[in-house]
Design an enzyme around this catalytic site. Structure first.
Site, mmCIF file in Angstrom:
data_model
loop_
_atom_site.group_PDB
_atom_site.id
_atom_site.type_symbol
_atom_site.label_atom_id
_atom_site.label_comp_id
_atom_site.label_asym_id
_atom_site.label_seq_id
_atom_site.Cartn_x
_atom_site.Cartn_y
_atom_site.Cartn_z
ATOM 1 N N LYS A 57 0.838 -1.211 0.000
ATOM 2 C CA LYS A 57 0.000 0.000 0.000
ATOM 3 C C LYS A 57 0.868 1.254 0.000
ATOM 4 O O LYS A 57 0.573 2.230 -0.704
ATOM 5 C CB LYS A 57 -0.936 -0.012 1.221
ATOM 6 C CG LYS A 57 -2.075 -1.018 1.063
ATOM 7 C CD LYS A 57 -2.786 -1.305 2.377
ATOM 8 C CE LYS A 57 -3.820 -2.416 2.176
ATOM 9 N NZ LYS A 57 -4.399 -2.915 3.412
ATOM 10 N N GLN A 101 -4.896 -1.759 9.610
ATOM 11 C CA GLN A 101 -4.592 -3.038 8.954
ATOM 12 C C GLN A 101 -5.052 -4.196 9.834
ATOM 13 O O GLN A 101 -4.635 -4.312 10.988
ATOM 14 C CB GLN A 101 -3.076 -3.145 8.685
ATOM 15 C CG GLN A 101 -2.650 -4.399 7.945
ATOM 16 C CD GLN A 101 -3.209 -4.470 6.530
ATOM 17 O OE1 GLN A 101 -3.180 -3.514 5.788
ATOM 18 N NE2 GLN A 101 -3.725 -5.632 6.165
ATOM 19 N N ASP A 124 -11.058 2.553 3.912
ATOM 20 C CA ASP A 124 -11.452 1.166 3.648
ATOM 21 C C ASP A 124 -12.944 1.009 3.400
ATOM 22 O O ASP A 124 -13.408 -0.069 3.033
ATOM 23 C CB ASP A 124 -11.050 0.297 4.854
ATOM 24 C CG ASP A 124 -9.997 -0.736 4.480
ATOM 25 O OD1 ASP A 124 -9.753 -0.926 3.278
ATOM 26 O OD2 ASP A 124 -9.420 -1.353 5.388
#
Length: 297
Positions: A57, A101, A124
């Site tokens: 990422k 995460q 997200d």
């Protein structure tokens, strides 16, 4: 006679195309706006798979010109400490997107932490407010993996209106938002899962079949309707007899390729699209917070 084989839905190539457009737009807008978009990825502990995802990422951010505000915390970090970090990032004018995460160490409550993120910085797309906006078909940040699947289907001009779509899997990460996005596109949607009876009879009706359960090779050729579009969201690491590990999906790609019309490869299908949508969500949040209308990339 020539053996028919499915056309591949190349997520890697599309993700690169999206990243190139993002890079152009960020380069163009940054001088006017005085700063690049910013994404903060929070990782706790030393899960090697998570560390690899975070590196991926951060590399993708660097490639398009998004500033990374990555923070890596030791395993013993407390819930309160992380909540304080999220509260500070919510207020930070340099940060447009925040991502925690997963998975987190067991002593932490991931749901509670995700709920602390400002919904307009929820890169997200997993905050209850953004999931509620999806249910209501309102504008908002969308869950990255299903949004990536929809973008991939659009790129290949695969019609969804009136089609029978079957989603195998009902997670809040993929299955549920995926079904809602397909409904929004006027598909007729069935959700199947581990408790569904006679999965084969359900999947055989699917014009569009999305597998997102995390069971290697669950979907085999006889479960697929001839000419169907098969999207494999599964990312399962398995070891072969020599001890080498490789990534496989939830679909037995080899046998299914002879039946389906379109198929996503693993790796190189949905995975790169998830990261591309994360970058796009961060950019959309950057534009929205600066009062600029977002255009589809």
């Amino acid at each position: 006679m020539e053996t028919k084989t499915a056309k591949l839905l190349d997520g890697k190539a599309l993700a690169e195309k999206i990243q190139l457009k993002l890079k152009e737009r960020i380069t163009e807008l940054q001088p006017q706006l005085g700063r690049p978009p910013g994404l903060a990825v929070l990782m706790v502990g030393d899960n090697p798979a998570s560390a690899a995802y975070v590196r991926n990422k951060e590399r993708a951010c660097a490639k398009v010109g998004i500033a990374s505000f990555g923070k890596h915390f030791p395993t013993e970090t407390t819930q309160g400490e992380l909540e304080d970090v999220i509260a500070a990032l919510n207020q930070d004018p340099q940060v447009d997107g925040i991502l925690v995460q997963l998975p987190l160490p067991q002593h932490l409550d991931s749901v509670s932490l995700l709920n602390q993120i400002d919904p307009d910085k929820d890169a997200d797309g997993l905050h209850p407010v953004n999931l509620g906006r999806l249910v209501r078909q309102e504008a908002g940040l969308r869950s990255c993996t299903p949004a990536g699947v929809m973008r991939l289907l659009a790129e290949y001009k695969i019609p969804l209106q009136g089609k029978q779509a079957v989603v195998v899997g009902r997670s809040i990460l993929v299955g549920k938002p995926m079904a809602l996005m397909l409904l929004e596109a006027n598909a007729t949607v069935t959700i199947a899962h581990s408790r569904s009876h006679d999965l084969k009879s359900i999947t055989q009706n699917a014009d569009i079949l999305i597998a997102a359960v995390g069971i290697p090779g669950l979907i085999t050729a006889e479960m697929v309707k001839p000419g169907a579009v098969v999207v494999d969201v599964g990312m399962n690491r398995i070891a072969d007899p020599s001890g080498k590990s490789r990534l496989v999906g939830d679909v037995d790609g080899e046998s299914t390729a002879g039946v389906a019309e379109f198929l996503t490869p693993v790796p190189g299908g949905v995975g790169p699209m998830t990261v591309a949508m994360l970058l796009q969500n961060t950019f959309a949040s950057y534009l929205r917070r600066l009062g600029i209308a977002n255009a589809e990339l």
